[in-house]
Enzyme design. Structure first.
Site, PDB file in Angstrom:
ATOM      1  N   GLU A 238       0.676  -1.179   0.150  1.00 15.55           N
ATOM      2  CA  GLU A 238      -0.032   0.065   0.130  1.00 15.55           C
ATOM      3  C   GLU A 238       0.808   1.121  -0.090  1.00 15.55           C
ATOM      4  O   GLU A 238       1.856   1.196   0.820  1.00 15.55           O
ATOM      5  CB  GLU A 238      -0.986  -0.201   1.416  1.00 15.55           C
ATOM      6  CG  GLU A 238      -2.335   0.435   1.045  1.00 15.55           C
ATOM      7  CD  GLU A 238      -3.176  -0.541   0.192  1.00 15.55           C
ATOM      8  OE1 GLU A 238      -3.282  -0.164  -1.079  1.00 15.55           O
ATOM      9  OE2 GLU A 238      -3.585  -1.423   0.569  1.00 15.55           O
TER      10      GLU A 238
ATOM     11  N   THR B 195       2.914   1.839  -2.187  1.00 11.79           N
ATOM     12  CA  THR B 195       4.126   1.648  -2.755  1.00 11.79           C
ATOM     13  C   THR B 195       4.092   1.980  -4.374  1.00 11.79           C
ATOM     14  O   THR B 195       5.236   2.313  -4.898  1.00 11.79           O
ATOM     15  CB  THR B 195       4.529   0.271  -2.452  1.00 11.79           C
ATOM     16  OG1 THR B 195       3.114  -0.496  -2.870  1.00 11.79           O
ATOM     17  CG2 THR B 195       4.981  -0.095  -1.061  1.00 11.79           C
ATOM     18  N   ASP B 196       2.929   2.122  -4.804  1.00  7.90           N
ATOM     19  CA  ASP B 196       2.801   2.430  -6.474  1.00  7.90           C
ATOM     20  C   ASP B 196       3.632   3.521  -6.855  1.00  7.90           C
ATOM     21  O   ASP B 196       4.458   3.706  -7.571  1.00  7.90           O
ATOM     22  CB  ASP B 196       1.650   1.948  -6.785  1.00  7.90           C
ATOM     23  CG  ASP B 196       0.380   2.963  -6.225  1.00  7.90           C
ATOM     24  OD1 ASP B 196       0.779   3.796  -5.608  1.00  7.90           O
ATOM     25  OD2 ASP B 196      -0.470   2.868  -7.076  1.00  7.90           O
TER      26      ASP B 196
ATOM     27  N   LEU C 113     -12.289   0.592  -2.423  1.00  6.85           N
ATOM     28  CA  LEU C 113     -12.220  -0.584  -3.533  1.00  6.85           C
ATOM     29  C   LEU C 113     -12.198  -0.068  -4.836  1.00  6.85           C
ATOM     30  O   LEU C 113     -12.545  -0.948  -5.847  1.00  6.85           O
ATOM     31  CB  LEU C 113     -13.846  -1.429  -3.272  1.00  6.85           C
ATOM     32  CG  LEU C 113     -13.769  -2.229  -1.836  1.00  6.85           C
ATOM     33  CD1 LEU C 113     -15.028  -2.805  -1.770  1.00  6.85           C
ATOM     34  CD2 LEU C 113     -12.660  -3.053  -1.906  1.00  6.85           C
TER      35      LEU C 113
ATOM     36  N   SER D  45     -13.712   4.367  -8.746  1.00  6.64           N
ATOM     37  CA  SER D  45     -13.325   5.309  -9.652  1.00  6.64           C
ATOM     38  C   SER D  45     -12.359   4.830 -10.658  1.00  6.64           C
ATOM     39  O   SER D  45     -12.641   5.038 -11.939  1.00  6.64           O
ATOM     40  CB  SER D  45     -12.786   6.755  -9.137  1.00  6.64           C
ATOM     41  OG  SER D  45     -11.495   6.345  -8.414  1.00  6.64           O
TER      42      SER D  45
ATOM     43  N   ASP E 176      -4.482   0.735  -9.180  1.00  7.57           N
ATOM     44  CA  ASP E 176      -5.999   0.527  -9.070  1.00  7.57           C
ATOM     45  C   ASP E 176      -6.542   0.372 -10.602  1.00  7.57           C
ATOM     46  O   ASP E 176      -7.075  -0.597 -10.834  1.00  7.57           O
ATOM     47  CB  ASP E 176      -6.814   1.721  -8.412  1.00  7.57           C
ATOM     48  CG  ASP E 176      -6.546   2.062  -7.216  1.00  7.57           C
ATOM     49  OD1 ASP E 176      -5.735   1.371  -6.647  1.00  7.57           O
ATOM     50  OD2 ASP E 176      -6.920   3.357  -6.518  1.00  7.57           O
TER      51      ASP E 176
ATOM     52  N   TYR F  35      -3.586  12.529   1.017  1.00  2.65           N
ATOM     53  CA  TYR F  35      -3.076  11.520   0.155  1.00  2.65           C
ATOM     54  C   TYR F  35      -2.003  12.461  -0.803  1.00  2.65           C
ATOM     55  O   TYR F  35      -0.820  11.763  -0.558  1.00  2.65           O
ATOM     56  CB  TYR F  35      -4.075  10.956  -1.091  1.00  2.65           C
ATOM     57  CG  TYR F  35      -3.371   9.821  -2.168  1.00  2.65           C
ATOM     58  CD1 TYR F  35      -3.314   8.680  -1.657  1.00  2.65           C
ATOM     59  CD2 TYR F  35      -2.711  10.432  -2.965  1.00  2.65           C
ATOM     60  CE1 TYR F  35      -2.936   7.644  -2.490  1.00  2.65           C
ATOM     61  CE2 TYR F  35      -2.243   9.570  -3.925  1.00  2.65           C
ATOM     62  CZ  TYR F  35      -2.449   8.019  -3.840  1.00  2.65           C
ATOM     63  OH  TYR F  35      -1.608   7.028  -4.715  1.00  2.65           O
TER      64      TYR F  35
HETATM   65  C1  GLA Z   1      -5.226   4.673  -3.731  1.00  5.55           C
HETATM   66  C2  GLA Z   1      -4.257   5.242  -4.997  1.00  5.55           C
HETATM   67  C3  GLA Z   1      -3.499   3.931  -5.431  1.00  5.55           C
HETATM   68  C4  GLA Z   1      -2.560   3.632  -4.229  1.00  5.55           C
HETATM   69  C5  GLA Z   1      -3.431   3.339  -3.085  1.00  5.55           C
HETATM   70  C6  GLA Z   1      -2.471   2.953  -1.781  1.00  5.55           C
HETATM   71  O1  GLA Z   1      -5.871   3.468  -4.120  1.00  5.55           O
HETATM   72  O2  GLA Z   1      -5.296   5.200  -6.006  1.00  5.55           O
HETATM   73  O3  GLA Z   1      -2.854   4.400  -6.420  1.00  5.55           O
HETATM   74  O4  GLA Z   1      -1.642   4.599  -4.018  1.00  5.55           O
HETATM   75  O5  GLA Z   1      -4.372   4.445  -2.703  1.00  5.55           O
HETATM   76  O6  GLA Z   1      -1.874   1.852  -1.947  1.00  5.55           O
END
Ligand code: GLA
Length: 382
Positions: free
Chosen positions: A31, A33-34, A121, A124, A168, A220
């Site tokens: 989480e 990490t992307d 989840l 979007s 996502d 975020y």
């Molecule tokens: C949201 C973002 C993702 C990712 C997660 C956390 O879902 O859209 O890109 O950063 O939070 O892992």
């Protein structure tokens, strides 16, 4: 859902539409990490968005959201951005397709979804991927699947104010029934891992706190900025560090006094989390669900105490899971509310769910929601 959409479509726009769908996602581990160039380990789920679409021969899109019972019309130029937040996702996908040289002309659409909103989840991403995939097929643009995921991601960046990573939209575009996908977000290499916890005597269950914090997107974006700041400081000593995920723990230690303590803690979490994804994949290859579960608890600790994206309700659910000897539990997705994802031995499933509903309701005065998810296919034509 599909028949309701069809009925509405016919009543508004007539026959001849075609149906497309995409999915929300879970993430077992990995989480935040992307956007740091690390690993994620998501899978698409059996909850998503369905849209019926037909060309209308104009230069306008007419879109009807069944869930909001609302219709809007917008053009395809940059200045035509609709005022409805839900329509901005569709508009963004059209614009990002056009920016990549794709063809988009006016169409009519009715869509609906069954991904719970605000639960973490990725409703979007499901919406973006449905339209990115559909538009690519309808206009035969020949854009590859990774670029379709990036169209969704850029939509978030440029039209929705969230500086998100690729996880996502990737999961939503690449999802495959029965498989989680480990993605290296730096190289974009990925690998499907068959995931069948039931066969090993476990179940996955999500518990939705039904809490959604305001300002989640600015919090975020702030986390992301902290990570970039830490990476920039480390890069001065180690020029090979492109993303925070390239850094070793000791390299972070070297710059501790040069960056705000908050940024240090955020980076400490990320460096640990990248390694945990690899450890979980190794454990699953040995069918060692207990080790995978233990890593999930470590992630929760990090997300709560270092990354600070948990909240009282989610910490409560996590603690309850630990107390009941649930194998793994953690806050899932971006955080700031939403769900915990829990890996539970089958015999514990019902007692755990019952206790979570009872104790959570007694403490917070509203019931949590329980979702059993099935790992399913991502974007597709129906
Ligand atoms: C949201 C973002 C993702 C990712 C997660 C956390 O879902 O859209 O890109 O950063 O939070 O892992």
């Amino acid at each position: 859902m599909q028949s309701k959409i069809h009925e509405k479509f016919v009543s508004l726009y007539g026959e001849g539409g075609e149906a497309y769908a995409s999915a929300g996602r879970i993430n077992l581990i990995g989480e935040h990490t992307d956007y740091n160039g690390g690993y994620v380990f998501p899978g698409a789920i059996d909850k998503g968005i369905v849209a019926e679409i037909k060309l209308n021969g104009t230069d306008k899109v007419r879109a009807y959201s069944l869930d909001y019972d609302a219709e809007t019309t917008f053009g395809l130029n940059e200045e035509d951005k609709p005022k409805e937040a839900w329509a901005c996702y569709i508009f963004g996908v059209c614009r990002e397709t056009i920016k990549r040289g794709g063809k988009v002309e006016g169409f009519d659409t009715v869509f609906a979804g069954d991904v719970p909103l605000g639960a973490g989840l990725s409703s979007s991403a499901a919406l973006e991927s449905t339209f990115a995939f559909a538009i690519n097929e309808i206009f035969q643009n020949g854009i590859d699947k990774f670029e379709l995921a990036k169209i969704g991601q850029s939509t978030e960046h440029n039209y929705c104010g969230v500086n998100c990573g690729i996880m996502d939209q990737f999961a939503s575009c690449f999802g495959k029934a029965g498989c989680l996908i480990r993605l290296n977000c730096k190289t974009l290499e990925f690998k499907y891992f068959p995931f069948d916890p039931e066969a090993a005597g476990y179940k996955l269950v999500l518990i939705d706190s039904c809490v959604k914090h305001e300002l989640a997107s600015s919090a975020y974006n702030k986390r992301r900025a902290s990570c970039e700041n830490a990476a920039a400081a480390i890069r001065k000593n180690h020029p090979e560090v492109e993303f925070l995920s390239d850094a070793k723990r000791v390299w972070l230690e070297e710059v501790r006094t040069e960056i705000p303590e908050e940024d240090f803690l955020r980076a400490e979490y990320v460096i640990g989390e990248v390694q945990r994804v690899l450890d979980v994949c190794d454990a699953l290859e040995r069918s060692d669900y207990e080790t995978a579960g233990e890593m999930m608890y470590q992630t929760h600790f990090g997300m709560s105490k270092l990354y600070e994206v948990s909240c009282e309700e989610l910490d409560f659910l996590n603690k309850l899971a630990r107390k009941m000897d649930v194998s793994g539990s953690r806050v899932m997705g971006g955080g700031f509310g939403g769900c915990t994802i829990n890996l539970v031995r089958k015999e514990l499933y019902q007692p755990f769910v019952d206790a979570a509903v009872k104790d959570f309701t007694a403490k917070f005065g509203h019931e949590p929601k329980i979702y059993d998810v099935v790992i399913s296919d991502g974007a597709r034509k129906l």
